[in-house]
Write a protein that holds these residues in place. Structure first.
Motif, mmCIF file in Angstrom:
data_model
loop_
_atom_site.group_PDB
_atom_site.id
_atom_site.type_symbol
_atom_site.label_atom_id
_atom_site.label_comp_id
_atom_site.label_asym_id
_atom_site.label_seq_id
_atom_site.Cartn_x
_atom_site.Cartn_y
_atom_site.Cartn_z
ATOM 1 N N LYS A 165 -5.684 4.448 9.206
ATOM 2 C CA LYS A 165 -6.671 4.907 8.679
ATOM 3 C C LYS A 165 -7.346 6.021 9.277
ATOM 4 N N THR B 89 -8.390 8.156 -3.918
ATOM 5 C CA THR B 89 -7.947 8.422 -2.614
ATOM 6 C C THR B 89 -6.625 8.629 -2.518
ATOM 7 N N SER C 82 -4.097 6.867 -1.046
ATOM 8 C CA SER C 82 -3.508 5.543 -1.286
ATOM 9 C C SER C 82 -4.089 4.697 -2.111
ATOM 10 N N THR D 289 -8.886 11.744 5.733
ATOM 11 C CA THR D 289 -8.059 10.292 5.868
ATOM 12 C C THR D 289 -7.707 9.826 4.654
ATOM 13 N N ILE D 290 -6.720 8.937 4.585
ATOM 14 C CA ILE D 290 -6.342 8.087 3.274
ATOM 15 C C ILE D 290 -7.445 7.517 2.607
ATOM 16 N N ASP D 291 -8.344 7.393 3.104
ATOM 17 C CA ASP D 291 -9.361 6.562 2.491
ATOM 18 C C ASP D 291 -10.551 7.509 1.744
ATOM 19 N N THR D 292 -10.710 8.720 2.170
ATOM 20 C CA THR D 292 -11.452 9.726 1.789
ATOM 21 C C THR D 292 -11.147 10.152 0.280
ATOM 22 N N GLU E 223 -2.993 -3.170 8.652
ATOM 23 C CA GLU E 223 -2.988 -2.153 7.827
ATOM 24 C C GLU E 223 -1.758 -1.532 7.768
ATOM 25 N N GLU F 187 0.698 -1.377 0.036
ATOM 26 C CA GLU F 187 -0.156 -0.057 -0.023
ATOM 27 C C GLU F 187 1.050 1.227 0.041
#
Length: 596
Positions: A117, A192, A194, A173-176, A113, A78
């Motif tokens: 996150k 996103t 990542s 956040t990295i998932d947004t 992970e 990742e």
């Protein structure tokens, strides 16, 4: 997970053979189910309906009939903000968090992970709606330590895309999703901070690959002056156990003029790794004055992981290095030790029943090692910036034998060879790099003609030293003995370096060039002496003065004072020789008058 399943039909060490019902691909990740555990593995060979997989965990408990689930994804890491300062295992599990979850004895089948996150990053948009972008183009940036981390179009998006919208400046956040792109077919998809990238596929999302020319300054005199490394180049450090490979790598990682250091402890799992993990958070970065870990990533295997994990460590490290190169940064990757990785390949090759090559290593050893080092390089990105990955790998040949297959395969592809010598190590000469056996294809920080002359002095001095072991000092001419003393002087004051001295441990390029000129004046001077004792005494006093000179702060009052004293000693010796010659001429002339 995909619908493809498999059933274990054989177990050989950490290699599992599964009969597959469905479609699988090479390097695909699968999980072997053992009770309530899922053990991560990678497909390394496919024969008909059978997939042979290397398992990255201990295979105790796996038996015929166990189920294998396939993910459809290749072994990948990742990529995104939050990598710097982390300590990962070969599968990119953060080891501190793994220890918190499992304790000191890590459980099998526990995967965490890689990136946090819940952490928010201050995103600043760079792209705007309507822009045309492709893989690795910058959509925005977030601060990561002292660097500006680029949020890029994922590397696996190979078409040209249109930016539909970009998030406003703010914390995410990295998932947004921070951007939305439209492909040539009119379909949109979110981006996103990542994304994942297969570790065994080189990142090539740049405009041009350049030839490495600029030296990567390590602040180690012997390396920068005589056997330099270029930014984007490759080098290897072979040597016997205890010769100082790990220490040299740590000194290099602390002082090298690069942006990011990645340490891949792919083989050493004992004292060296423990020392690295303990010391690096405490070390101050000379560049920032903060912790050196702020711009370092450490990847190491745990003792509970089989040798197959060494291969994962190597490829994980080089993929992270390529990722930061895409941001226009200069990255140094230190692999310690590639011999252990090669031994892991030999073990897996034996279990696959492949035809062995020299010393039972696989026949494809050279191509695999070459493929790893070829992922180094200096590149120009599409926005005009330049980034580099420099790879330095240590090799631990048994008995210090440089003729063994791993060393020879490495020497065929690297640009510099820093061969460590047991003889110099035992003599406490550090760094223990042999100055006559080592070589480099790159240009150093000092004029090559000047270094070639001094190397010639060292070479001739070594020849005299070998001769003196046979005929003794008394059988050596005074002229040859002075050459030997000059060679020994160069070795003592320039080739050796005190890593524990706060000044001498790190020598800037400017200082190296300055003191090398003074060194050249001494070794080129026509030093004459009445006998060997006088010559030895002179060089002994000069050596002590020069060592004090090496330990003084650059361009301080003491520095210039000692420099003047060294120059005066040299001039005095020359003057003394002239006076002795004049007195001899006068004696001869007066003797002739008396005789007449």
């Amino acid at each position: 997970m995909t619908d493809t399943k498999g059933t274990v039909i054989g177990v050989n060490g950490n290699m599992v053979t599964a009969q597959v019902d469905g479609v699988v691909s090479l390097n695909e990740v699968g999980y072997v189910l053992v009770g309530d555990k899922k053990l991560k593995s990678e497909v390394i060979r496919i024969k008909g309906d059978n997939a042979e997989m290397q398992v990255f965990e201990m295979t105790k408990g796996i038996g015929v009939g166990n189920t294998v689930e396939f993910t459809g994804d290749l072994l990948a890491v990742e990529l995104g903000p939050g990598l710097l300062g982390q300590i990962f295992d070969g599968l990119q599990n953060p080891l501190p968090k793994l220890a918190e979850a499992c304790g000191f004895f890590l459980d099998r089948g526990v995967y965490i992970e890689a990136l946090p996150k819940d952490r928010k990053w201050e995103f600043t948009p760079r792209a705007k709606p309507g822009d045309k972008v492709t893989a690795a183009d910058t959509l925005g940036t977030v601060p990561e330590g002292i660097f500006e981390h680029r949020i890029m179009v994922p590397f696996n998006r190979f078409d040209e895309y249109t930016v539909v919208k970009v998030a406003e400046k703010g914390s995410y956040t990295i998932d947004t999703p921070v951007a939305e792109l439209k492909d040539p077919h009119g379909e949109t998809f979110p981006v996103t901070m990542s994304f994942h990238w297969p570790v065994k596929r080189a990142v090539t999302a740049y405009a041009e690959r350049l030839r490495p020319r600029e030296p990567m300054v390590t602040k180690v005199r012997l390396i920068d002056t005589f056997i330099p490394v270029a930014k984007g180049g490759t080098y290897c450090i072979p040597g016997p156990f205890g010769a100082g490979k790990t220490v040299l790598q740590q000194v290099t990682s602390r002082n090298a003029e690069v942006d990011i250091v990645i340490i891949a402890a792919c083989g050493e799992r004992a004292g060296e790794v423990v020392e690295t993990l303990r010391e690096f958070p405490e070390l101050l970065d000379p560049r920032t004055g903060k912790s050196l870990m702020d711009r370092t990533i450490i990847i190491c295997n745990t003792s509970s992981m089989p040798v197959a994990a060494r291969e994962a460590s190597v490829y994980t490290a080089v993929t992270l290095a390529e990722y930061y190169r895409q941001m226009g940064l200069h990255v140094l990757l230190l692999a310690d030790s590639t011999s252990r990785w090669a031994q892991a390949m030999r073990e897996m090759s034996g279990r696959l029943e492949e035809i062995p090559g020299e010393e039972a290593f696989p026949a494809y050893l050279e191509s695999v090692i070459a493929g790893f080092y070829e992922r180094a390089g200096l590149v120009r990105l599409r926005d005009g910036s330049v980034g580099s990955v420099t790879i330095g790998g240590t090799v631990s040949p048994a008995g210090g034998n440089f003729e063994e297959p791993v060393t020879q395969a490495t020497l065929k592809v690297v640009g510099a060879f820093h061969g460590l010598s047991r003889e110099r190590s035992d003599a406490r000469k550090y760094p223990a790099i042999h100055p006559l056996e080592s070589w480099s294809k790159y240009t150093g920080v000092v004029d090559p003609e000047m270094t070639a002359y001094v190397q010639g002095i060292v070479f001739r001095g070594n020849e005299v030293s070998q001769m003196m072991k046979v005929v003794g000092e008394e059988g050596t001419s005074l002229e040859d003995y002075i050459v030997f003393l000059k060679s020994d002087f160069v070795d003592s004051v320039y080739l050796q370096q005190n890593s524990f001295d706060p000044v001498d441990s790190s020598v800037s390029t400017e200082r190296q060039r300055h003191i090398f000129k003074l060194l050249l004046d001494i070794v080129t001077a026509d030093i004459e002496a009445a006998d060997k004792e006088e010559a030895r005494s002179f060089f002994y006093r000069m050596r002590q003065k020069f060592l004090d000179y090496n330990g003084t702060e650059w361009q301080s009052d003491d520095f210039f004072t000692l420099e003047k004293e060294i120059a005066a000693m040299l001039e005095e010796k020359k003057l003394g020789v002239l006076q002795e010659a004049a007195e001899l001429v006068e004696k001869v002339a007066s003797g002739r008058k008396k005789h007449a």
